[in-house]
Write an enzyme that holds these catalytic residues in place. Structure first.
Site, PDB file in Angstrom:
ATOM      1  N   CYS A  37       0.842  -1.206   0.000  1.00  0.00           N
ATOM      2  CA  CYS A  37       0.000   0.000   0.000  1.00  0.00           C
ATOM      3  C   CYS A  37       0.877   1.256   0.000  1.00  0.00           C
ATOM      4  O   CYS A  37       1.660   1.470   0.927  1.00  0.00           O
ATOM      5  CB  CYS A  37      -0.913   0.008   1.218  1.00  0.00           C
ATOM      6  SG  CYS A  37      -1.771   1.595   1.409  1.00  0.00           S
ATOM      7  N   LYS A  64     -10.710  -8.875   4.805  1.00  0.00           N
ATOM      8  CA  LYS A  64     -10.361  -8.151   6.038  1.00  0.00           C
ATOM      9  C   LYS A  64     -10.858  -8.876   7.283  1.00  0.00           C
ATOM     10  O   LYS A  64     -12.008  -9.349   7.297  1.00  0.00           O
ATOM     11  CB  LYS A  64     -10.996  -6.761   6.016  1.00  0.00           C
ATOM     12  CG  LYS A  64     -10.377  -5.810   5.028  1.00  0.00           C
ATOM     13  CD  LYS A  64     -11.146  -4.503   4.994  1.00  0.00           C
ATOM     14  CE  LYS A  64     -10.648  -3.642   3.867  1.00  0.00           C
ATOM     15  NZ  LYS A  64     -11.555  -2.575   3.511  1.00  0.00           N
ATOM     16  N   VAL A  77      -5.725   0.986   5.525  1.00  0.00           N
ATOM     17  CA  VAL A  77      -4.384   1.186   6.046  1.00  0.00           C
ATOM     18  C   VAL A  77      -3.808   2.415   5.348  1.00  0.00           C
ATOM     19  O   VAL A  77      -4.190   2.702   4.211  1.00  0.00           O
ATOM     20  CB  VAL A  77      -3.488  -0.057   5.808  1.00  0.00           C
ATOM     21  CG1 VAL A  77      -4.024  -1.233   6.575  1.00  0.00           C
ATOM     22  CG2 VAL A  77      -3.333  -0.391   4.326  1.00  0.00           C
ATOM     23  N   GLU A  89      -5.676   7.623   8.160  1.00  0.00           N
ATOM     24  CA  GLU A  89      -5.402   8.577   7.075  1.00  0.00           C
ATOM     25  C   GLU A  89      -3.904   8.863   7.079  1.00  0.00           C
ATOM     26  O   GLU A  89      -3.354   9.387   8.064  1.00  0.00           O
ATOM     27  CB  GLU A  89      -6.195   9.885   7.204  1.00  0.00           C
ATOM     28  CG  GLU A  89      -7.642   9.770   6.755  1.00  0.00           C
ATOM     29  CD  GLU A  89      -7.759   9.374   5.275  1.00  0.00           C
ATOM     30  OE1 GLU A  89      -7.135  10.014   4.418  1.00  0.00           O
ATOM     31  OE2 GLU A  89      -8.456   8.406   4.993  1.00  0.00           O
ATOM     32  N   SER A  90      -3.265   8.546   5.967  1.00  0.00           N
ATOM     33  CA  SER A  90      -1.797   8.590   5.937  1.00  0.00           C
ATOM     34  C   SER A  90      -1.214   9.931   6.381  1.00  0.00           C
ATOM     35  O   SER A  90      -0.303   9.974   7.207  1.00  0.00           O
ATOM     36  CB  SER A  90      -1.279   8.220   4.539  1.00  0.00           C
ATOM     37  OG  SER A  90      -1.847   9.048   3.553  1.00  0.00           O
TER      38      SER A  90
HETATM   39  N1  LIG Z   1      -6.844   8.412   2.065  1.00  0.00           N
HETATM   40  C1  LIG Z   1      -6.289   7.238   2.645  1.00  0.00           C
HETATM   41  C2  LIG Z   1      -6.158   6.175   1.586  1.00  0.00           C
HETATM   42  C3  LIG Z   1      -5.672   4.847   2.173  1.00  0.00           C
HETATM   43  C4  LIG Z   1      -6.029   3.678   1.262  1.00  0.00           C
HETATM   44  O1  LIG Z   1      -6.805   3.830   0.292  1.00  0.00           O
HETATM   45  N2  LIG Z   1      -5.493   2.494   1.579  1.00  0.00           N
HETATM   46  C5  LIG Z   1      -5.893   1.331   0.841  1.00  0.00           C
HETATM   47  C6  LIG Z   1      -4.734   0.396   0.555  1.00  0.00           C
HETATM   48  S1  LIG Z   1      -3.533   1.108  -0.510  1.00  0.00           S
HETATM   49  C7  LIG Z   1      -6.887   0.541   1.675  1.00  0.00           C
HETATM   50  O2  LIG Z   1      -6.736   0.425   2.871  1.00  0.00           O
HETATM   51  N3  LIG Z   1      -7.883  -0.015   1.024  1.00  0.00           N
HETATM   52  C8  LIG Z   1      -8.854  -0.832   1.663  1.00  0.00           C
HETATM   53  C9  LIG Z   1     -10.232  -0.445   1.298  1.00  0.00           C
HETATM   54  O3  LIG Z   1     -10.415   0.592   0.634  1.00  0.00           O
HETATM   55  O4  LIG Z   1     -11.158  -1.142   1.678  1.00  0.00           O
HETATM   56  C10 LIG Z   1      -4.941   7.571   3.270  1.00  0.00           C
HETATM   57  O5  LIG Z   1      -4.322   8.547   2.853  1.00  0.00           O
HETATM   58  O6  LIG Z   1      -4.526   6.849   4.203  1.00  0.00           O
END
Ligand SMILES: N[C@@H](CCC(=O)N[C@@H](CS)C(=O)NCC(=O)O)C(=O)O
Length: 242
Positions: A37, A64, A77, A89-90
């Protein structure tokens, strides 16, 4: 302890549905991550840069575990946990780490300069990172690849010009800062995108001399470079997703 564990990357275990959440250690920061990710990679790089003691729990994002859905209502994540406190949120997690572990500082001191770096992170997210998704969606025809290539390159011009303007090795200065670390995961993935879309001619050297050298320098930076995935494993992971 692992009821269901799925290997997403070589030597990594990702907790999936049916698993139990590994017990927390008091006062030890935990990051819920997924090896490939790019958003979690931002936080992992900042943890490295600040040398923060932590543990990593990788989560399988297709299957999950229930306990993860309870921890984070968005079920994404990166997620950080410290005892009973949760944060996700990153950029929220990266800013938390920067404030809590001030050495080395990752933003410029001047509030306008800091604000501008945050703006550029948003520009990168909206204009570059989101275009990447198109490449992941499967087969794009030649014209769509050409259009996406031009969209990505023209938006990366903002960053080329910014490096010229700053005249520094990294966006922060002689070492990388938050802007550098926040965009790095997608810069790492440029060759990966080309692997799936051979007509993706990103960052031509004559148009992007600064960005090309800059990426080489970022690869040499230990906190960022140490998160780079083995290329063939990364390809295999993406192939499984599409
Ligand atoms: N805006 C979020 C985006 C995080 C994100 O999209 N992570 C993805 C993996 S790269 C995730 O957890 N996806 C799982 C899902 O959407 O169910 C951030 O900045 O943390």
């Amino acid at each position: 302890m692992f009821k269901t564990v799925i290997k997403v990357a070589k030597n990594t275990k990702h907790f999936a549905a049916g698993s139990e959440c590994p017990p927390l250690q008091k006062d030890l920061l935990r990051i819920y991550s997924m090896y490939y990710c790019p958003y979690a990679q931002r936080t992992r790089i900042v943890l490295n840069a600040k040398n923060v003691q932590h543990e990593t729990v990788n989560v399988h994002l297709v299957e999950k575990p229930d306990w993860f859905l309870k921890i984070n209502p968005l079920a994404k994540v990166p997620t950080l946990q410290l005892n009973d406190k949760i944060m996700f949120e990153s950029m929220v997690t990266c800013d938390y780490l920067d404030e809590t572990y001030p050495d080395p500082p990752l933003y410029p001191k001047d509030p306008w300069a800091k604000g501008w770096d945050r703006c550029l992170i948003e520009v990168f997210e909206a204009k570059v990172a989101r275009s990447f998704v198109k490449f992941f969606l499967g087969t794009l025809d030649k014209e769509a690849v050409r259009e996406t290539t031009e969209a990505i390159n023209s938006n990366l011009e903002i960053f080329e010009e910014e490096l010229v303007k700053r005249g520094t090795k990294f966006f922060l200065g002689d070492r990388p800062g938050m802007l550098d670390y926040a965009i790095f995961p997608w810069l790492e993935r440029l060759p990966l995108m080309k692997n799936f879309n051979p007509d993706f001619h990103y960052l031509p050297k004559d148009r992007f001399p600064k960005m090309n050298t800059y990426i080489e320098n970022m690869m040499q930076d230990e906190p960022a470079g140490s998160t780079v995935a083995v290329f063939d494993d990364h390809v295999a992971f993406v192939e499984e997703q599409i």
